[in-house]
Design an enzyme around this catalytic site. Structure first.
Site, short mmCIF file in Angstrom:
data_model
loop_
_atom_site.label_atom_id
_atom_site.label_comp_id
_atom_site.label_asym_id
_atom_site.label_seq_id
_atom_site.Cartn_x
_atom_site.Cartn_y
_atom_site.Cartn_z
CE1 TYR A 123 -0.28 11.92 3.65
CE2 TYR A 123 -0.43 12.06 1.27
CZ TYR A 123 -0.77 11.43 2.45
OH TYR A 123 -1.60 10.34 2.43
CG HIS A 172 2.40 4.50 9.03
ND1 HIS A 172 2.14 3.44 8.21
CD2 HIS A 172 2.90 5.47 8.22
CE1 HIS A 172 2.46 3.75 6.96
NE2 HIS A 172 2.92 4.98 6.94
CG HIS A 230 6.76 7.74 6.22
ND1 HIS A 230 6.99 7.18 5.00
CD2 HIS A 230 5.43 7.57 6.48
CE1 HIS A 230 5.85 6.69 4.52
NE2 HIS A 230 4.89 6.90 5.40
CB SER A 278 1.67 11.17 6.74
OG SER A 278 0.66 10.60 7.52
NE ARG A 280 -1.36 2.48 2.77
CZ ARG A 280 -0.78 3.60 3.21
NH1 ARG A 280 -0.66 4.65 2.42
NH2 ARG A 280 -0.32 3.66 4.44
CG ASP A 281 3.15 4.39 2.86
OD1 ASP A 281 3.29 5.20 1.93
OD2 ASP A 281 3.15 4.73 4.07
CG HIS A 305 2.51 6.63 -2.02
ND1 HIS A 305 1.52 7.38 -2.62
CD2 HIS A 305 2.04 6.33 -0.78
CE1 HIS A 305 0.50 7.52 -1.78
NE2 HIS A 305 0.79 6.89 -0.66
#
Lengths: 358, 311
Positions: A302, A211, A213, A184, A30-31, A34
């Site tokens: 983002y 979550h 990053h 995010s 999913r992520d 991108h």
């Protein structure tokens, strides 16, 4: 908050079923979407699901990077219909549950019903970190469909610990089984993560997840800190494949957990194999914290804007860094990818005006 | 004397609509109807000399000859009940809720198609803002796929929108198809909590097949922006219309180009703050529809001149 230690001896061979100290959710499909501009094929999905499932990952998320219904001009069209990918993921897994992400305003309850029919067990309902009240119909629908409902607060650096707690309580009130805070933009320092997790864990009755990053190179450290403060769900992606400078790499998180005596219940070596042999070969670029990636974390932008900003910069002959900084100044939130074009065109017009007036 | 009308629903939308109807030369506002006599909207209505009953639709039942059009700014759920009552009384309903009992009207596009309908629906704020841009392209080119992205300030999104955001995306997407003329439509809405609040932003993408006359697309978009701005003064292009080269693999097929229209809607600031362009475009469009209906009743079919006057 307490630091949880475990008495389990985490040797190389991990017997199943295992008592796990936290739940690991992998979002490569999913992520990670991108980072490859939503070009996953069925074969790639099957290979990744099989590898992660065999390594003992409990939940595998699969959807367009912007969630169900995300295939669009604004976010990029999927190469393969996400329903075909989700169906392939469900069929490829033996033990792991398949999750889908849905952003209200982009996808609808109809999308949720379709993936439930395919056998998806977990619905992650993602929303900007101040707007939890738009998720009520989706969380309730997920529960009515017999799914686990996860309320997922994006861009959590843009809200205070107390503000996030209030939002988490709303999600819990709608029926969320689990609440997440997502960094995010990869913008949070470890102390900022600790403060938020501690505040929320103390105020809700459902488990909390984080979550992370990699834009400030803190994804693994922040995930471990979140665990120490009481988060019991952590997200990763294989080889860190994901928006911006990438996600918390699942295999590194698992390795660090093991060295810290935190039982992840996954096979670290198998995860390393998946990352090296399945995921890396399909990556367009390695996940590194280059200038643009760092700028995202630094300016709080983002993460999935990265590649869109790169394309707009090339199209209009302006600097990707200038675009990202301006987006940060405008306090644009996740989903407003159209503003990348707006900023790029405006920068180009300003440059043109400077050139004609010597 | 203009056509007598009432507003039902004394919240933000109903109150803003009151100020706009007060300025109309062809519609005579008689009453702003609410259910709470202490509401800010009813207080303001009393201050401005309008009737301000607090007994809801019962006031219309008690005064069936007082008005010919009722603007409904309550909620979808309540409007379903109102629609029935108004239909029985022979009163036209201009529905600003998402109830969608009657045909959808986008003021700049199909204003004249439903002037005799007993109930018309104003779609959504995003639908009013973006459907004209799709229609502008589809009148000069085939549009196999169109997509709109709306960003509104969190402060301007009320509880009705928040509890049923799917309604927005579904209804708006359908409007892009049915009224905009796109073969496939998609709608996306984003709430932005930034302070100070952002103006409403809309971006409209249209897939442009091989052979499209790009200059005609740009000219048509610019003309349509002027048409909308005639009744929504704060409606404007943020950048000139763009043609971007792909290819793009849309649900309507692979196309070589897309048009990108970047719009901003600043509200008139009548009752709602200027950032609430999303609410302003709904009330402004509803007035436009009411005025067209009034002109139609006064003279049979409205002429182009009358449309000019009512705009």
């Amino acid at each position: 908050m307490t630091t949880v230690t475990t008495s389990t001896d985490t040797g190389a061979a991990t017997p199943a079923p295992v008592a796990r100290d936290f739940r690991l959710i992998d979002s490569t499909l999913r992520d990670g979407s991108h980072a490859i501009s939503h070009q996953y094929t069925v074969e790639q999905v099957v290979a990744i699901v099989k590898g992660l499932d065999a390594a003992g990952v409990q939940v595998i998320e699969c959807a367009h990077g912007d969630g169900l219904g995300g295939s669009s001009f604004n976010y990029g069209f999927s190469k393969v219909d996400e329903l075909l990918l989700v169906e392939a993921a469900v069929q490829a897994t033996t033990d792991a549950q398949i999750a889908c992400l849905l952003v209200p305003g982009i996808g609808t309850v109809d999308d949720l019903k379709r993936v439930r029919d395919l056998g998806v067990d977990v619905a992650r309902i993602a929303v900007h970190c101040t707007e939890a009240d738009i998720t009520e119909q989706h969380i309730k629908a997920a529960k009515e469909l017999g799914m686990e409902a996860v309320g997922f607060l994006m861009m959590s650096h843009m809200n205070t610990p107390a503000g996030l707690l209030a939002q988490a309580k709303l999600l819990q009130g709608f029926g969320a089984d689990t609440v997440y805070i997502a960094d995010s933009a990869g913008a949070m320092t470890t102390n900022e993560v600790r403060a938020r997790v501690a505040e929320i864990v103390g105020g809700i009755d459902v488990p909390l997840g984080v979550h992370a990053h990699q834009n400030l190179s803190l994804a693994v450290a922040n995930s471990i800190a979140a665990y120490e403060e009481g988060a019991r769900n952590l997200d990763g992606t294989s080889a860190g494949l994901g928006a911006g400078a990438g996600n918390c790499p699942t295999e590194i998180l698992a390795a660090v957990c093991e060295k810290n005596g935190i039982v992840s219940g996954v096979d670290v070596l198998k995860l390393m194999d998946v990352a090296e042999e399945v995921t890396r070969p399909l990556m367009d670029r390695q996940q590194v914290v280059d200038r643009a990636g760092l700028l995202l974390g630094y300016a709080g932008v983002y993460g999935s804007f990265l590649l869109h900003a790169q394309r707009a910069a090339e199209r209009y002959g302006v600097s990707q860094a200038d675009i990202l900084l301006e987006l940060g100044r405008r306090k644009v939130v996740g989903g407003q990818e159209d503003m990348i074009i707006d900023v790029a065109v405006e920068l180009a017009r300003k440059h043109a005006a400077l050139e004609v007036t010597p | 004397m203009g056509l007598p009308v009432a507003i039902i629903g004394s919240g933000n939308i109903g109150t803003d609509l009151m100020y706009k109807l007060e300025r109309s030369e062809v519609l005579d506002l008689v009453a702003l109807i609410g259910i709470d006599p202490e509401s800010e909207g009813l207080k303001r209505a009393r201050d401005r000399g309008f009737e301000a009953p607090a007994n809801g639709i019962d006031w219309v039942k008690d005064n069936p000859d007082a008005v010919q059009i009722v603007f409904d700014a309550t909620s979808a759920y309540v409007h379903v009940r109102h629609a029935k009552v108004l239909a029985e009384l022979g009163i036209t309903a201009v529905d600003l809720t998402p109830a969608a009992r009657g045909p959808k009207v986008i003021a700049a596009v199909n204003l004249l198609e439903h002037l005799d309908a007993p109930n018309v629906n104003m779609v959504t704020c995003g639908g009013q803002a973006t459907t004209p841009m799709v229609a502008a392209v589809s009148r000069v080119a085939r549009v196999p796929y169109a997509e709109m992205v709306s960003a509104v300030s969190s402060k301007s999104a009320g509880p009705g929108t928040r509890q049923n955001i799917d309604e927005f995306t579904r209804t708006t997407a359908r409007a892009l198809e049915e009224i905009g003329g796109a073969e496939i439509g998609k709608a996306i809405i984003i709430l932005n909590p930034a302070e100070p609040p952002i103006n409403m932003r809309n971006t409209v993408f249209c897939a442009l097949p091989e052979g499209t006359d790009h200059a005609a697309v740009i000219a048509s978009i610019e003309a349509m922006v002027a048409d909308v701005a005639a009744y929504v003064p704060g409606y404007r292009l943020k950048q000139p219309p763009l043609i971007e080269e792909g290819p793009f693999s849309t649900p309507g097929g692979v196309v070589p180009f897309r048009s990108v229209t970047l719009l901003e809607v600043e509200g008139a600031g009548d009752y709602l703050p200027t950032y609430a362009g999303n609410l302003d475009i709904m009330t402004a469009a509803a007035v436009r529809v009411g005025e067209a209906m009034a002109a139609h009743r006064a003279s049979g079919t409205p002429t182009a001149d009358q449309q000019e006057v009512t705009a």
